[in-house]
Scaffold this active site. Structure first.
Site, PDB file in Angstrom:
ATOM      1  N   SER A  99       0.826  -1.206   0.000  1.00  0.00           N
ATOM      2  CA  SER A  99       0.000   0.000   0.000  1.00  0.00           C
ATOM      3  C   SER A  99       0.863   1.260   0.000  1.00  0.00           C
ATOM      4  O   SER A  99       1.609   1.505  -0.935  1.00  0.00           O
ATOM      5  CB  SER A  99      -0.951  -0.029   1.194  1.00  0.00           C
ATOM      6  OG  SER A  99      -1.870   1.031   1.135  1.00  0.00           O
ATOM      7  N   ASP A 243      -3.793   6.216  -3.130  1.00  0.00           N
ATOM      8  CA  ASP A 243      -2.656   5.662  -2.399  1.00  0.00           C
ATOM      9  C   ASP A 243      -1.913   4.677  -3.306  1.00  0.00           C
ATOM     10  O   ASP A 243      -2.241   4.507  -4.482  1.00  0.00           O
ATOM     11  CB  ASP A 243      -3.092   5.035  -1.074  1.00  0.00           C
ATOM     12  CG  ASP A 243      -3.966   3.804  -1.240  1.00  0.00           C
ATOM     13  OD1 ASP A 243      -4.490   3.578  -2.342  1.00  0.00           O
ATOM     14  OD2 ASP A 243      -4.134   3.053  -0.252  1.00  0.00           O
ATOM     15  N   ASP A 245      -1.558   1.412  -3.724  1.00  0.00           N
ATOM     16  CA  ASP A 245      -2.221   0.313  -4.434  1.00  0.00           C
ATOM     17  C   ASP A 245      -3.584   0.725  -4.956  1.00  0.00           C
ATOM     18  O   ASP A 245      -4.349  -0.114  -5.442  1.00  0.00           O
ATOM     19  CB  ASP A 245      -2.309  -0.937  -3.556  1.00  0.00           C
ATOM     20  CG  ASP A 245      -3.087  -0.714  -2.260  1.00  0.00           C
ATOM     21  OD1 ASP A 245      -3.170   0.439  -1.811  1.00  0.00           O
ATOM     22  OD2 ASP A 245      -3.591  -1.699  -1.683  1.00  0.00           O
ATOM     23  N   ASP A 247      -6.442   1.597  -3.794  1.00  0.00           N
ATOM     24  CA  ASP A 247      -7.737   1.164  -3.282  1.00  0.00           C
ATOM     25  C   ASP A 247      -8.402   2.246  -2.438  1.00  0.00           C
ATOM     26  O   ASP A 247      -9.560   2.101  -2.042  1.00  0.00           O
ATOM     27  CB  ASP A 247      -7.629  -0.154  -2.503  1.00  0.00           C
ATOM     28  CG  ASP A 247      -6.771  -0.055  -1.245  1.00  0.00           C
ATOM     29  OD1 ASP A 247      -6.044   0.949  -1.082  1.00  0.00           O
ATOM     30  OD2 ASP A 247      -6.798  -0.999  -0.439  1.00  0.00           O
TER      31      ASP A 247
END
Length: 454
Positions: A99, A243, A245, A247
Site C-alpha cells: 500500500s 494511495d 495500491d 484502493d
C-alpha cells in the site's frame, strides 16, 4: 527451529521489509499454505509496481501450482482490480502490495472467492502457522500433477464493470487533476476514465515503487500539497489522489481544499440509496462524522455503526446486506463490488455527482460537511489502559454525556463527541473529536489531550 512470522503477519495481511523479513522462498511457502487453508483448486494473483513485487508474486504462484492448483496471474493491478478478478472469476486471490509503506516493504492482501477477506480470524493465522512449520520441515510434497500458471489481462473488464455501476452518460465536461503518487492509479486511471468527458491532468503517473515524489498516502496532509497547489493553477474542477495500491481515494475541491472522507461517505451513501429506491443499510465506523448517519436517515436508509477496520466493515456488510460502507480512512465498500473496498468507484461517484449539476464541488459537498472535526491525533503513552481509565473517570459521572466501548472509549454529548482508541501495534492512543462549531471542538480536543498526555 520454525520461523516466527509474528512481525510480518498482521491482523489483516502480510507486510514486512524485503529481503530482511521475508523473501521469495517465504512467498512460495505462503502460496502453498494459502491454497491449503482456502481449499482452492484455482486462484488469481496480482501485484503492484514495487521492485520486489513481480518476483514475490511469481514465487507465490509457484508455491500454489506445486500443490496442484491452477493460477491466473493478472500482473500489474490495483488492489481493487484484484478484488474485481476474485469476484468476477469466483476465485480466491492474493495481491502483492504494501500500500503506502516505503519502498523496502512489501506484503500480501489475501481473499477468498468473491473477495471475502482473509484476516486473523478467517484463515490468516492458519496460513501463518503452516508457513512457520514449513520453514523448519520444508515445503510439503508437490502434487502428482502440478497446476498451471496462465496470464490474463483484466484491466478493461475491471474498468467496464466499474463504469456499469455509475451513470456517467450525461455529466458535463470536467477538468480533473489526479495524483497517482507513482502508484497503481497511474496504471488504472487512464483506462477507467477513457471516453468520459474529462480533461485529465496526470500527476506522478509513472509507476515507481521507490516513490520519488512523495509517500503514496493521501491521508497525510504533506502528501497532497502538490495536488492542492495544482488544482487551482489548472483551473480544475477537482483533484483526486490515490494511495500506492489505488484502493483508497482522497478528494480536494476546486480551491484545493481537502474534502473529508466522511463527506464523501455521506455523498456516496445518498447516491447509492437513490439507486436502491431509497432503501438500504449503510455501514460507517464510529469515528466518521455525525453527518453520515444523518444523511443516511434523510435519504431513507438505515445507518449501522461499527468498529474501525476493514474486517469489521466487511463482516457487517455481509451480515446486514448493506449496500455501502465508508470509513474515515477513505476506504469505501460497495455491495455491488462484492462488499470490497474500491476508491476508484467512489471517485466515479464524485465525478457523476459533480458533473450532474452546475455548481462547484465546494458547494456540493457543503451539505455533507456539517460539523467540525479534529482529524485523528496520535499520542505516545506509557500505559494505554491507565490513560483510558483516566478519561473514563473524568467524564463517566457527568449527566450530560453517554459512554460506550464499542472500540476504545466514545464519549457523546449533545453538541460534541470524541473517541479514544488504542493502537494494536504501537504504544499510541488515537483521538478523534467532533463538535457543532470550531470553538467547542477545540475545547473538547484540548481537554482530552491534556488527560492523555498528563
Amino acid at each position: 527451529m520454525a520461523a516466527d512470522l509474528s512481525q510480518i503477519v498482521k491482523a489483516y495481511d502480510v507486510r514486512g521489509v524485503v529481503p530482511d523479513q521475508w523473501d521469495e522462498s517465504l512467498a512460495e511457502l505462503f502460496g502453498a499454505a494459502f491454497v491449503q487453508v482456502t481449499d482452492a483448486d484455482a486462484i488469481v494473483v496480482g501485484h503492484d509496481m514495487r521492485p520486489s513485487s513481480p518476483g514475490l508474486s511469481r514465487a507465490f504462484a509457484r508455491g500454489a501450482a506445486a500443490r496442484g492448483v491452477d493460477v491466473t496471474e493478472i500482473g500489474l493491478c490495483s488492489t481493487d482490480q484484484l478484488y474485481y478478478a476474485s469476484g468476477a472469476l469466483g476465485l480466491p486471490g492474493a495481491m502483492f502490495t504494501a500500500s503506502h509503506n516505503p519502498a523496502q516493504y512489501n506484503g500480501i492482501k489475501m481473499c477468498r472467492a468473491g473477495a471475502a477477506p482473509v484476516g486473523q480470524d478467517t484463515g490468516l493465522s492458519e496460513i501463518r502457522e503452516l508457513t512457520e512449520r514449513w520453514t523448519e520441515s520444508g515445503a510439503p510434497a508437490p502434487a502428482a500433477t502440478p497446476g498451471t500458471i496462465t496470464r490474463r489481462d483484466t484491466l478493461e473488464e475491471y474498468a467496464a464493470y466499474l463504469r456499469s455501476l455509475v451513470d456517467l452518460t450525461s455529466i458535463r465536461p470536467l477538468k480533473v487533476v489526479v495524483d497517482a503518487g507513482n502508484g497503481m492509479g497511474g496504471h488504472t486511471v487512464p483506462t477507467v476514465f477513457a471516453d468520459l468527458p474529462l480533461t485529465l491532468v496526470p500527476m506522478y503517473f509513472e509507476l515507481d515503487g521507490t516513490f520519488p515524489n512523495h509517500e503514496a498516502n493521501p491521508l497525510d496532509p504533506a502528501n497532497i500539497v502538490d495536488l492542492q497547489k495544482r488544482v487551482p493553477e489548472e483551473g480544475a474542477d477537482l483533484g483526486i489522489a490515490f494511495d500506492g495500491d489505488a484502493d483508497r481515494c482522497f478528494v480536494v475541491d476546486e480551491h484545493g481544499d481537502p474534502v473529508s472522507p466522511s463527506a464523501i461517505t455521506a455523498l456516496v451513501a445518498a447516491r447509492e440509496l437513490a439507486r436502491n429506491g431509497g432503501r438500504g443499510t449503510v455501514i460507517h465506523n464510529l469515528i466518521t462524522s455525525w453527518t453520515v448517519p444523518e444523511v443516511v436517515k434523510e435519504n431513507g436508509g438505515t445507518p449501522v455503526r461499527t468498529r474501525v477496520g476493514h474486517s469489521f466493515i466487511k463482516a457487517e456488510m455481509a451480515n446486514s446486506g448493506a449496500i455501502f460502507g465508508g470509513e474515515h480512512s477513505a476506504h469505501y465498500y460497495f455491495k455491488d463490488f462484492w462488499n470490497a473496498d474500491t476508491g476508484m468507484l467512489a471517485a466515479l461517484h464524485v465525478l457523476a455527482a459533480l458533473g450532474g449539476q452546475e455548481g462547484p464541488l465546494s458547494a456540493l459537498v457543503a451539505q455533507y460537511d456539517r460539523y467540525t472535526g479534529s482529524g485523528e491525533i496520535n499520542s505516545t503513552v506509557a500505559d494505554q489502559a491507565d490513560r483510558l481509565a483516566a478519561i473514563r473517570a473524568a467524564y463517566g459521572a457527568r449527566d450530560d454525556v453517554t459512554l460506550d466501548e464499542l472500540d476504545g472509549l466514545t464519549i457523546t454529548a449533545p453538541d460534541w463527541w470524541f473517541n479514544v482508541r488504542p493502537s494494536n501495534t504501537e504504544p499510541l492512543l488515537r483521538l478523534n473529536a467532533e463538535a457543532r462549531d470550531e470553538a467547542t471542538m477545540a475545547k473538547v480536543r484540548d481537554e482530552v489531550l491534556s488527560i492523555i498526555r498528563a
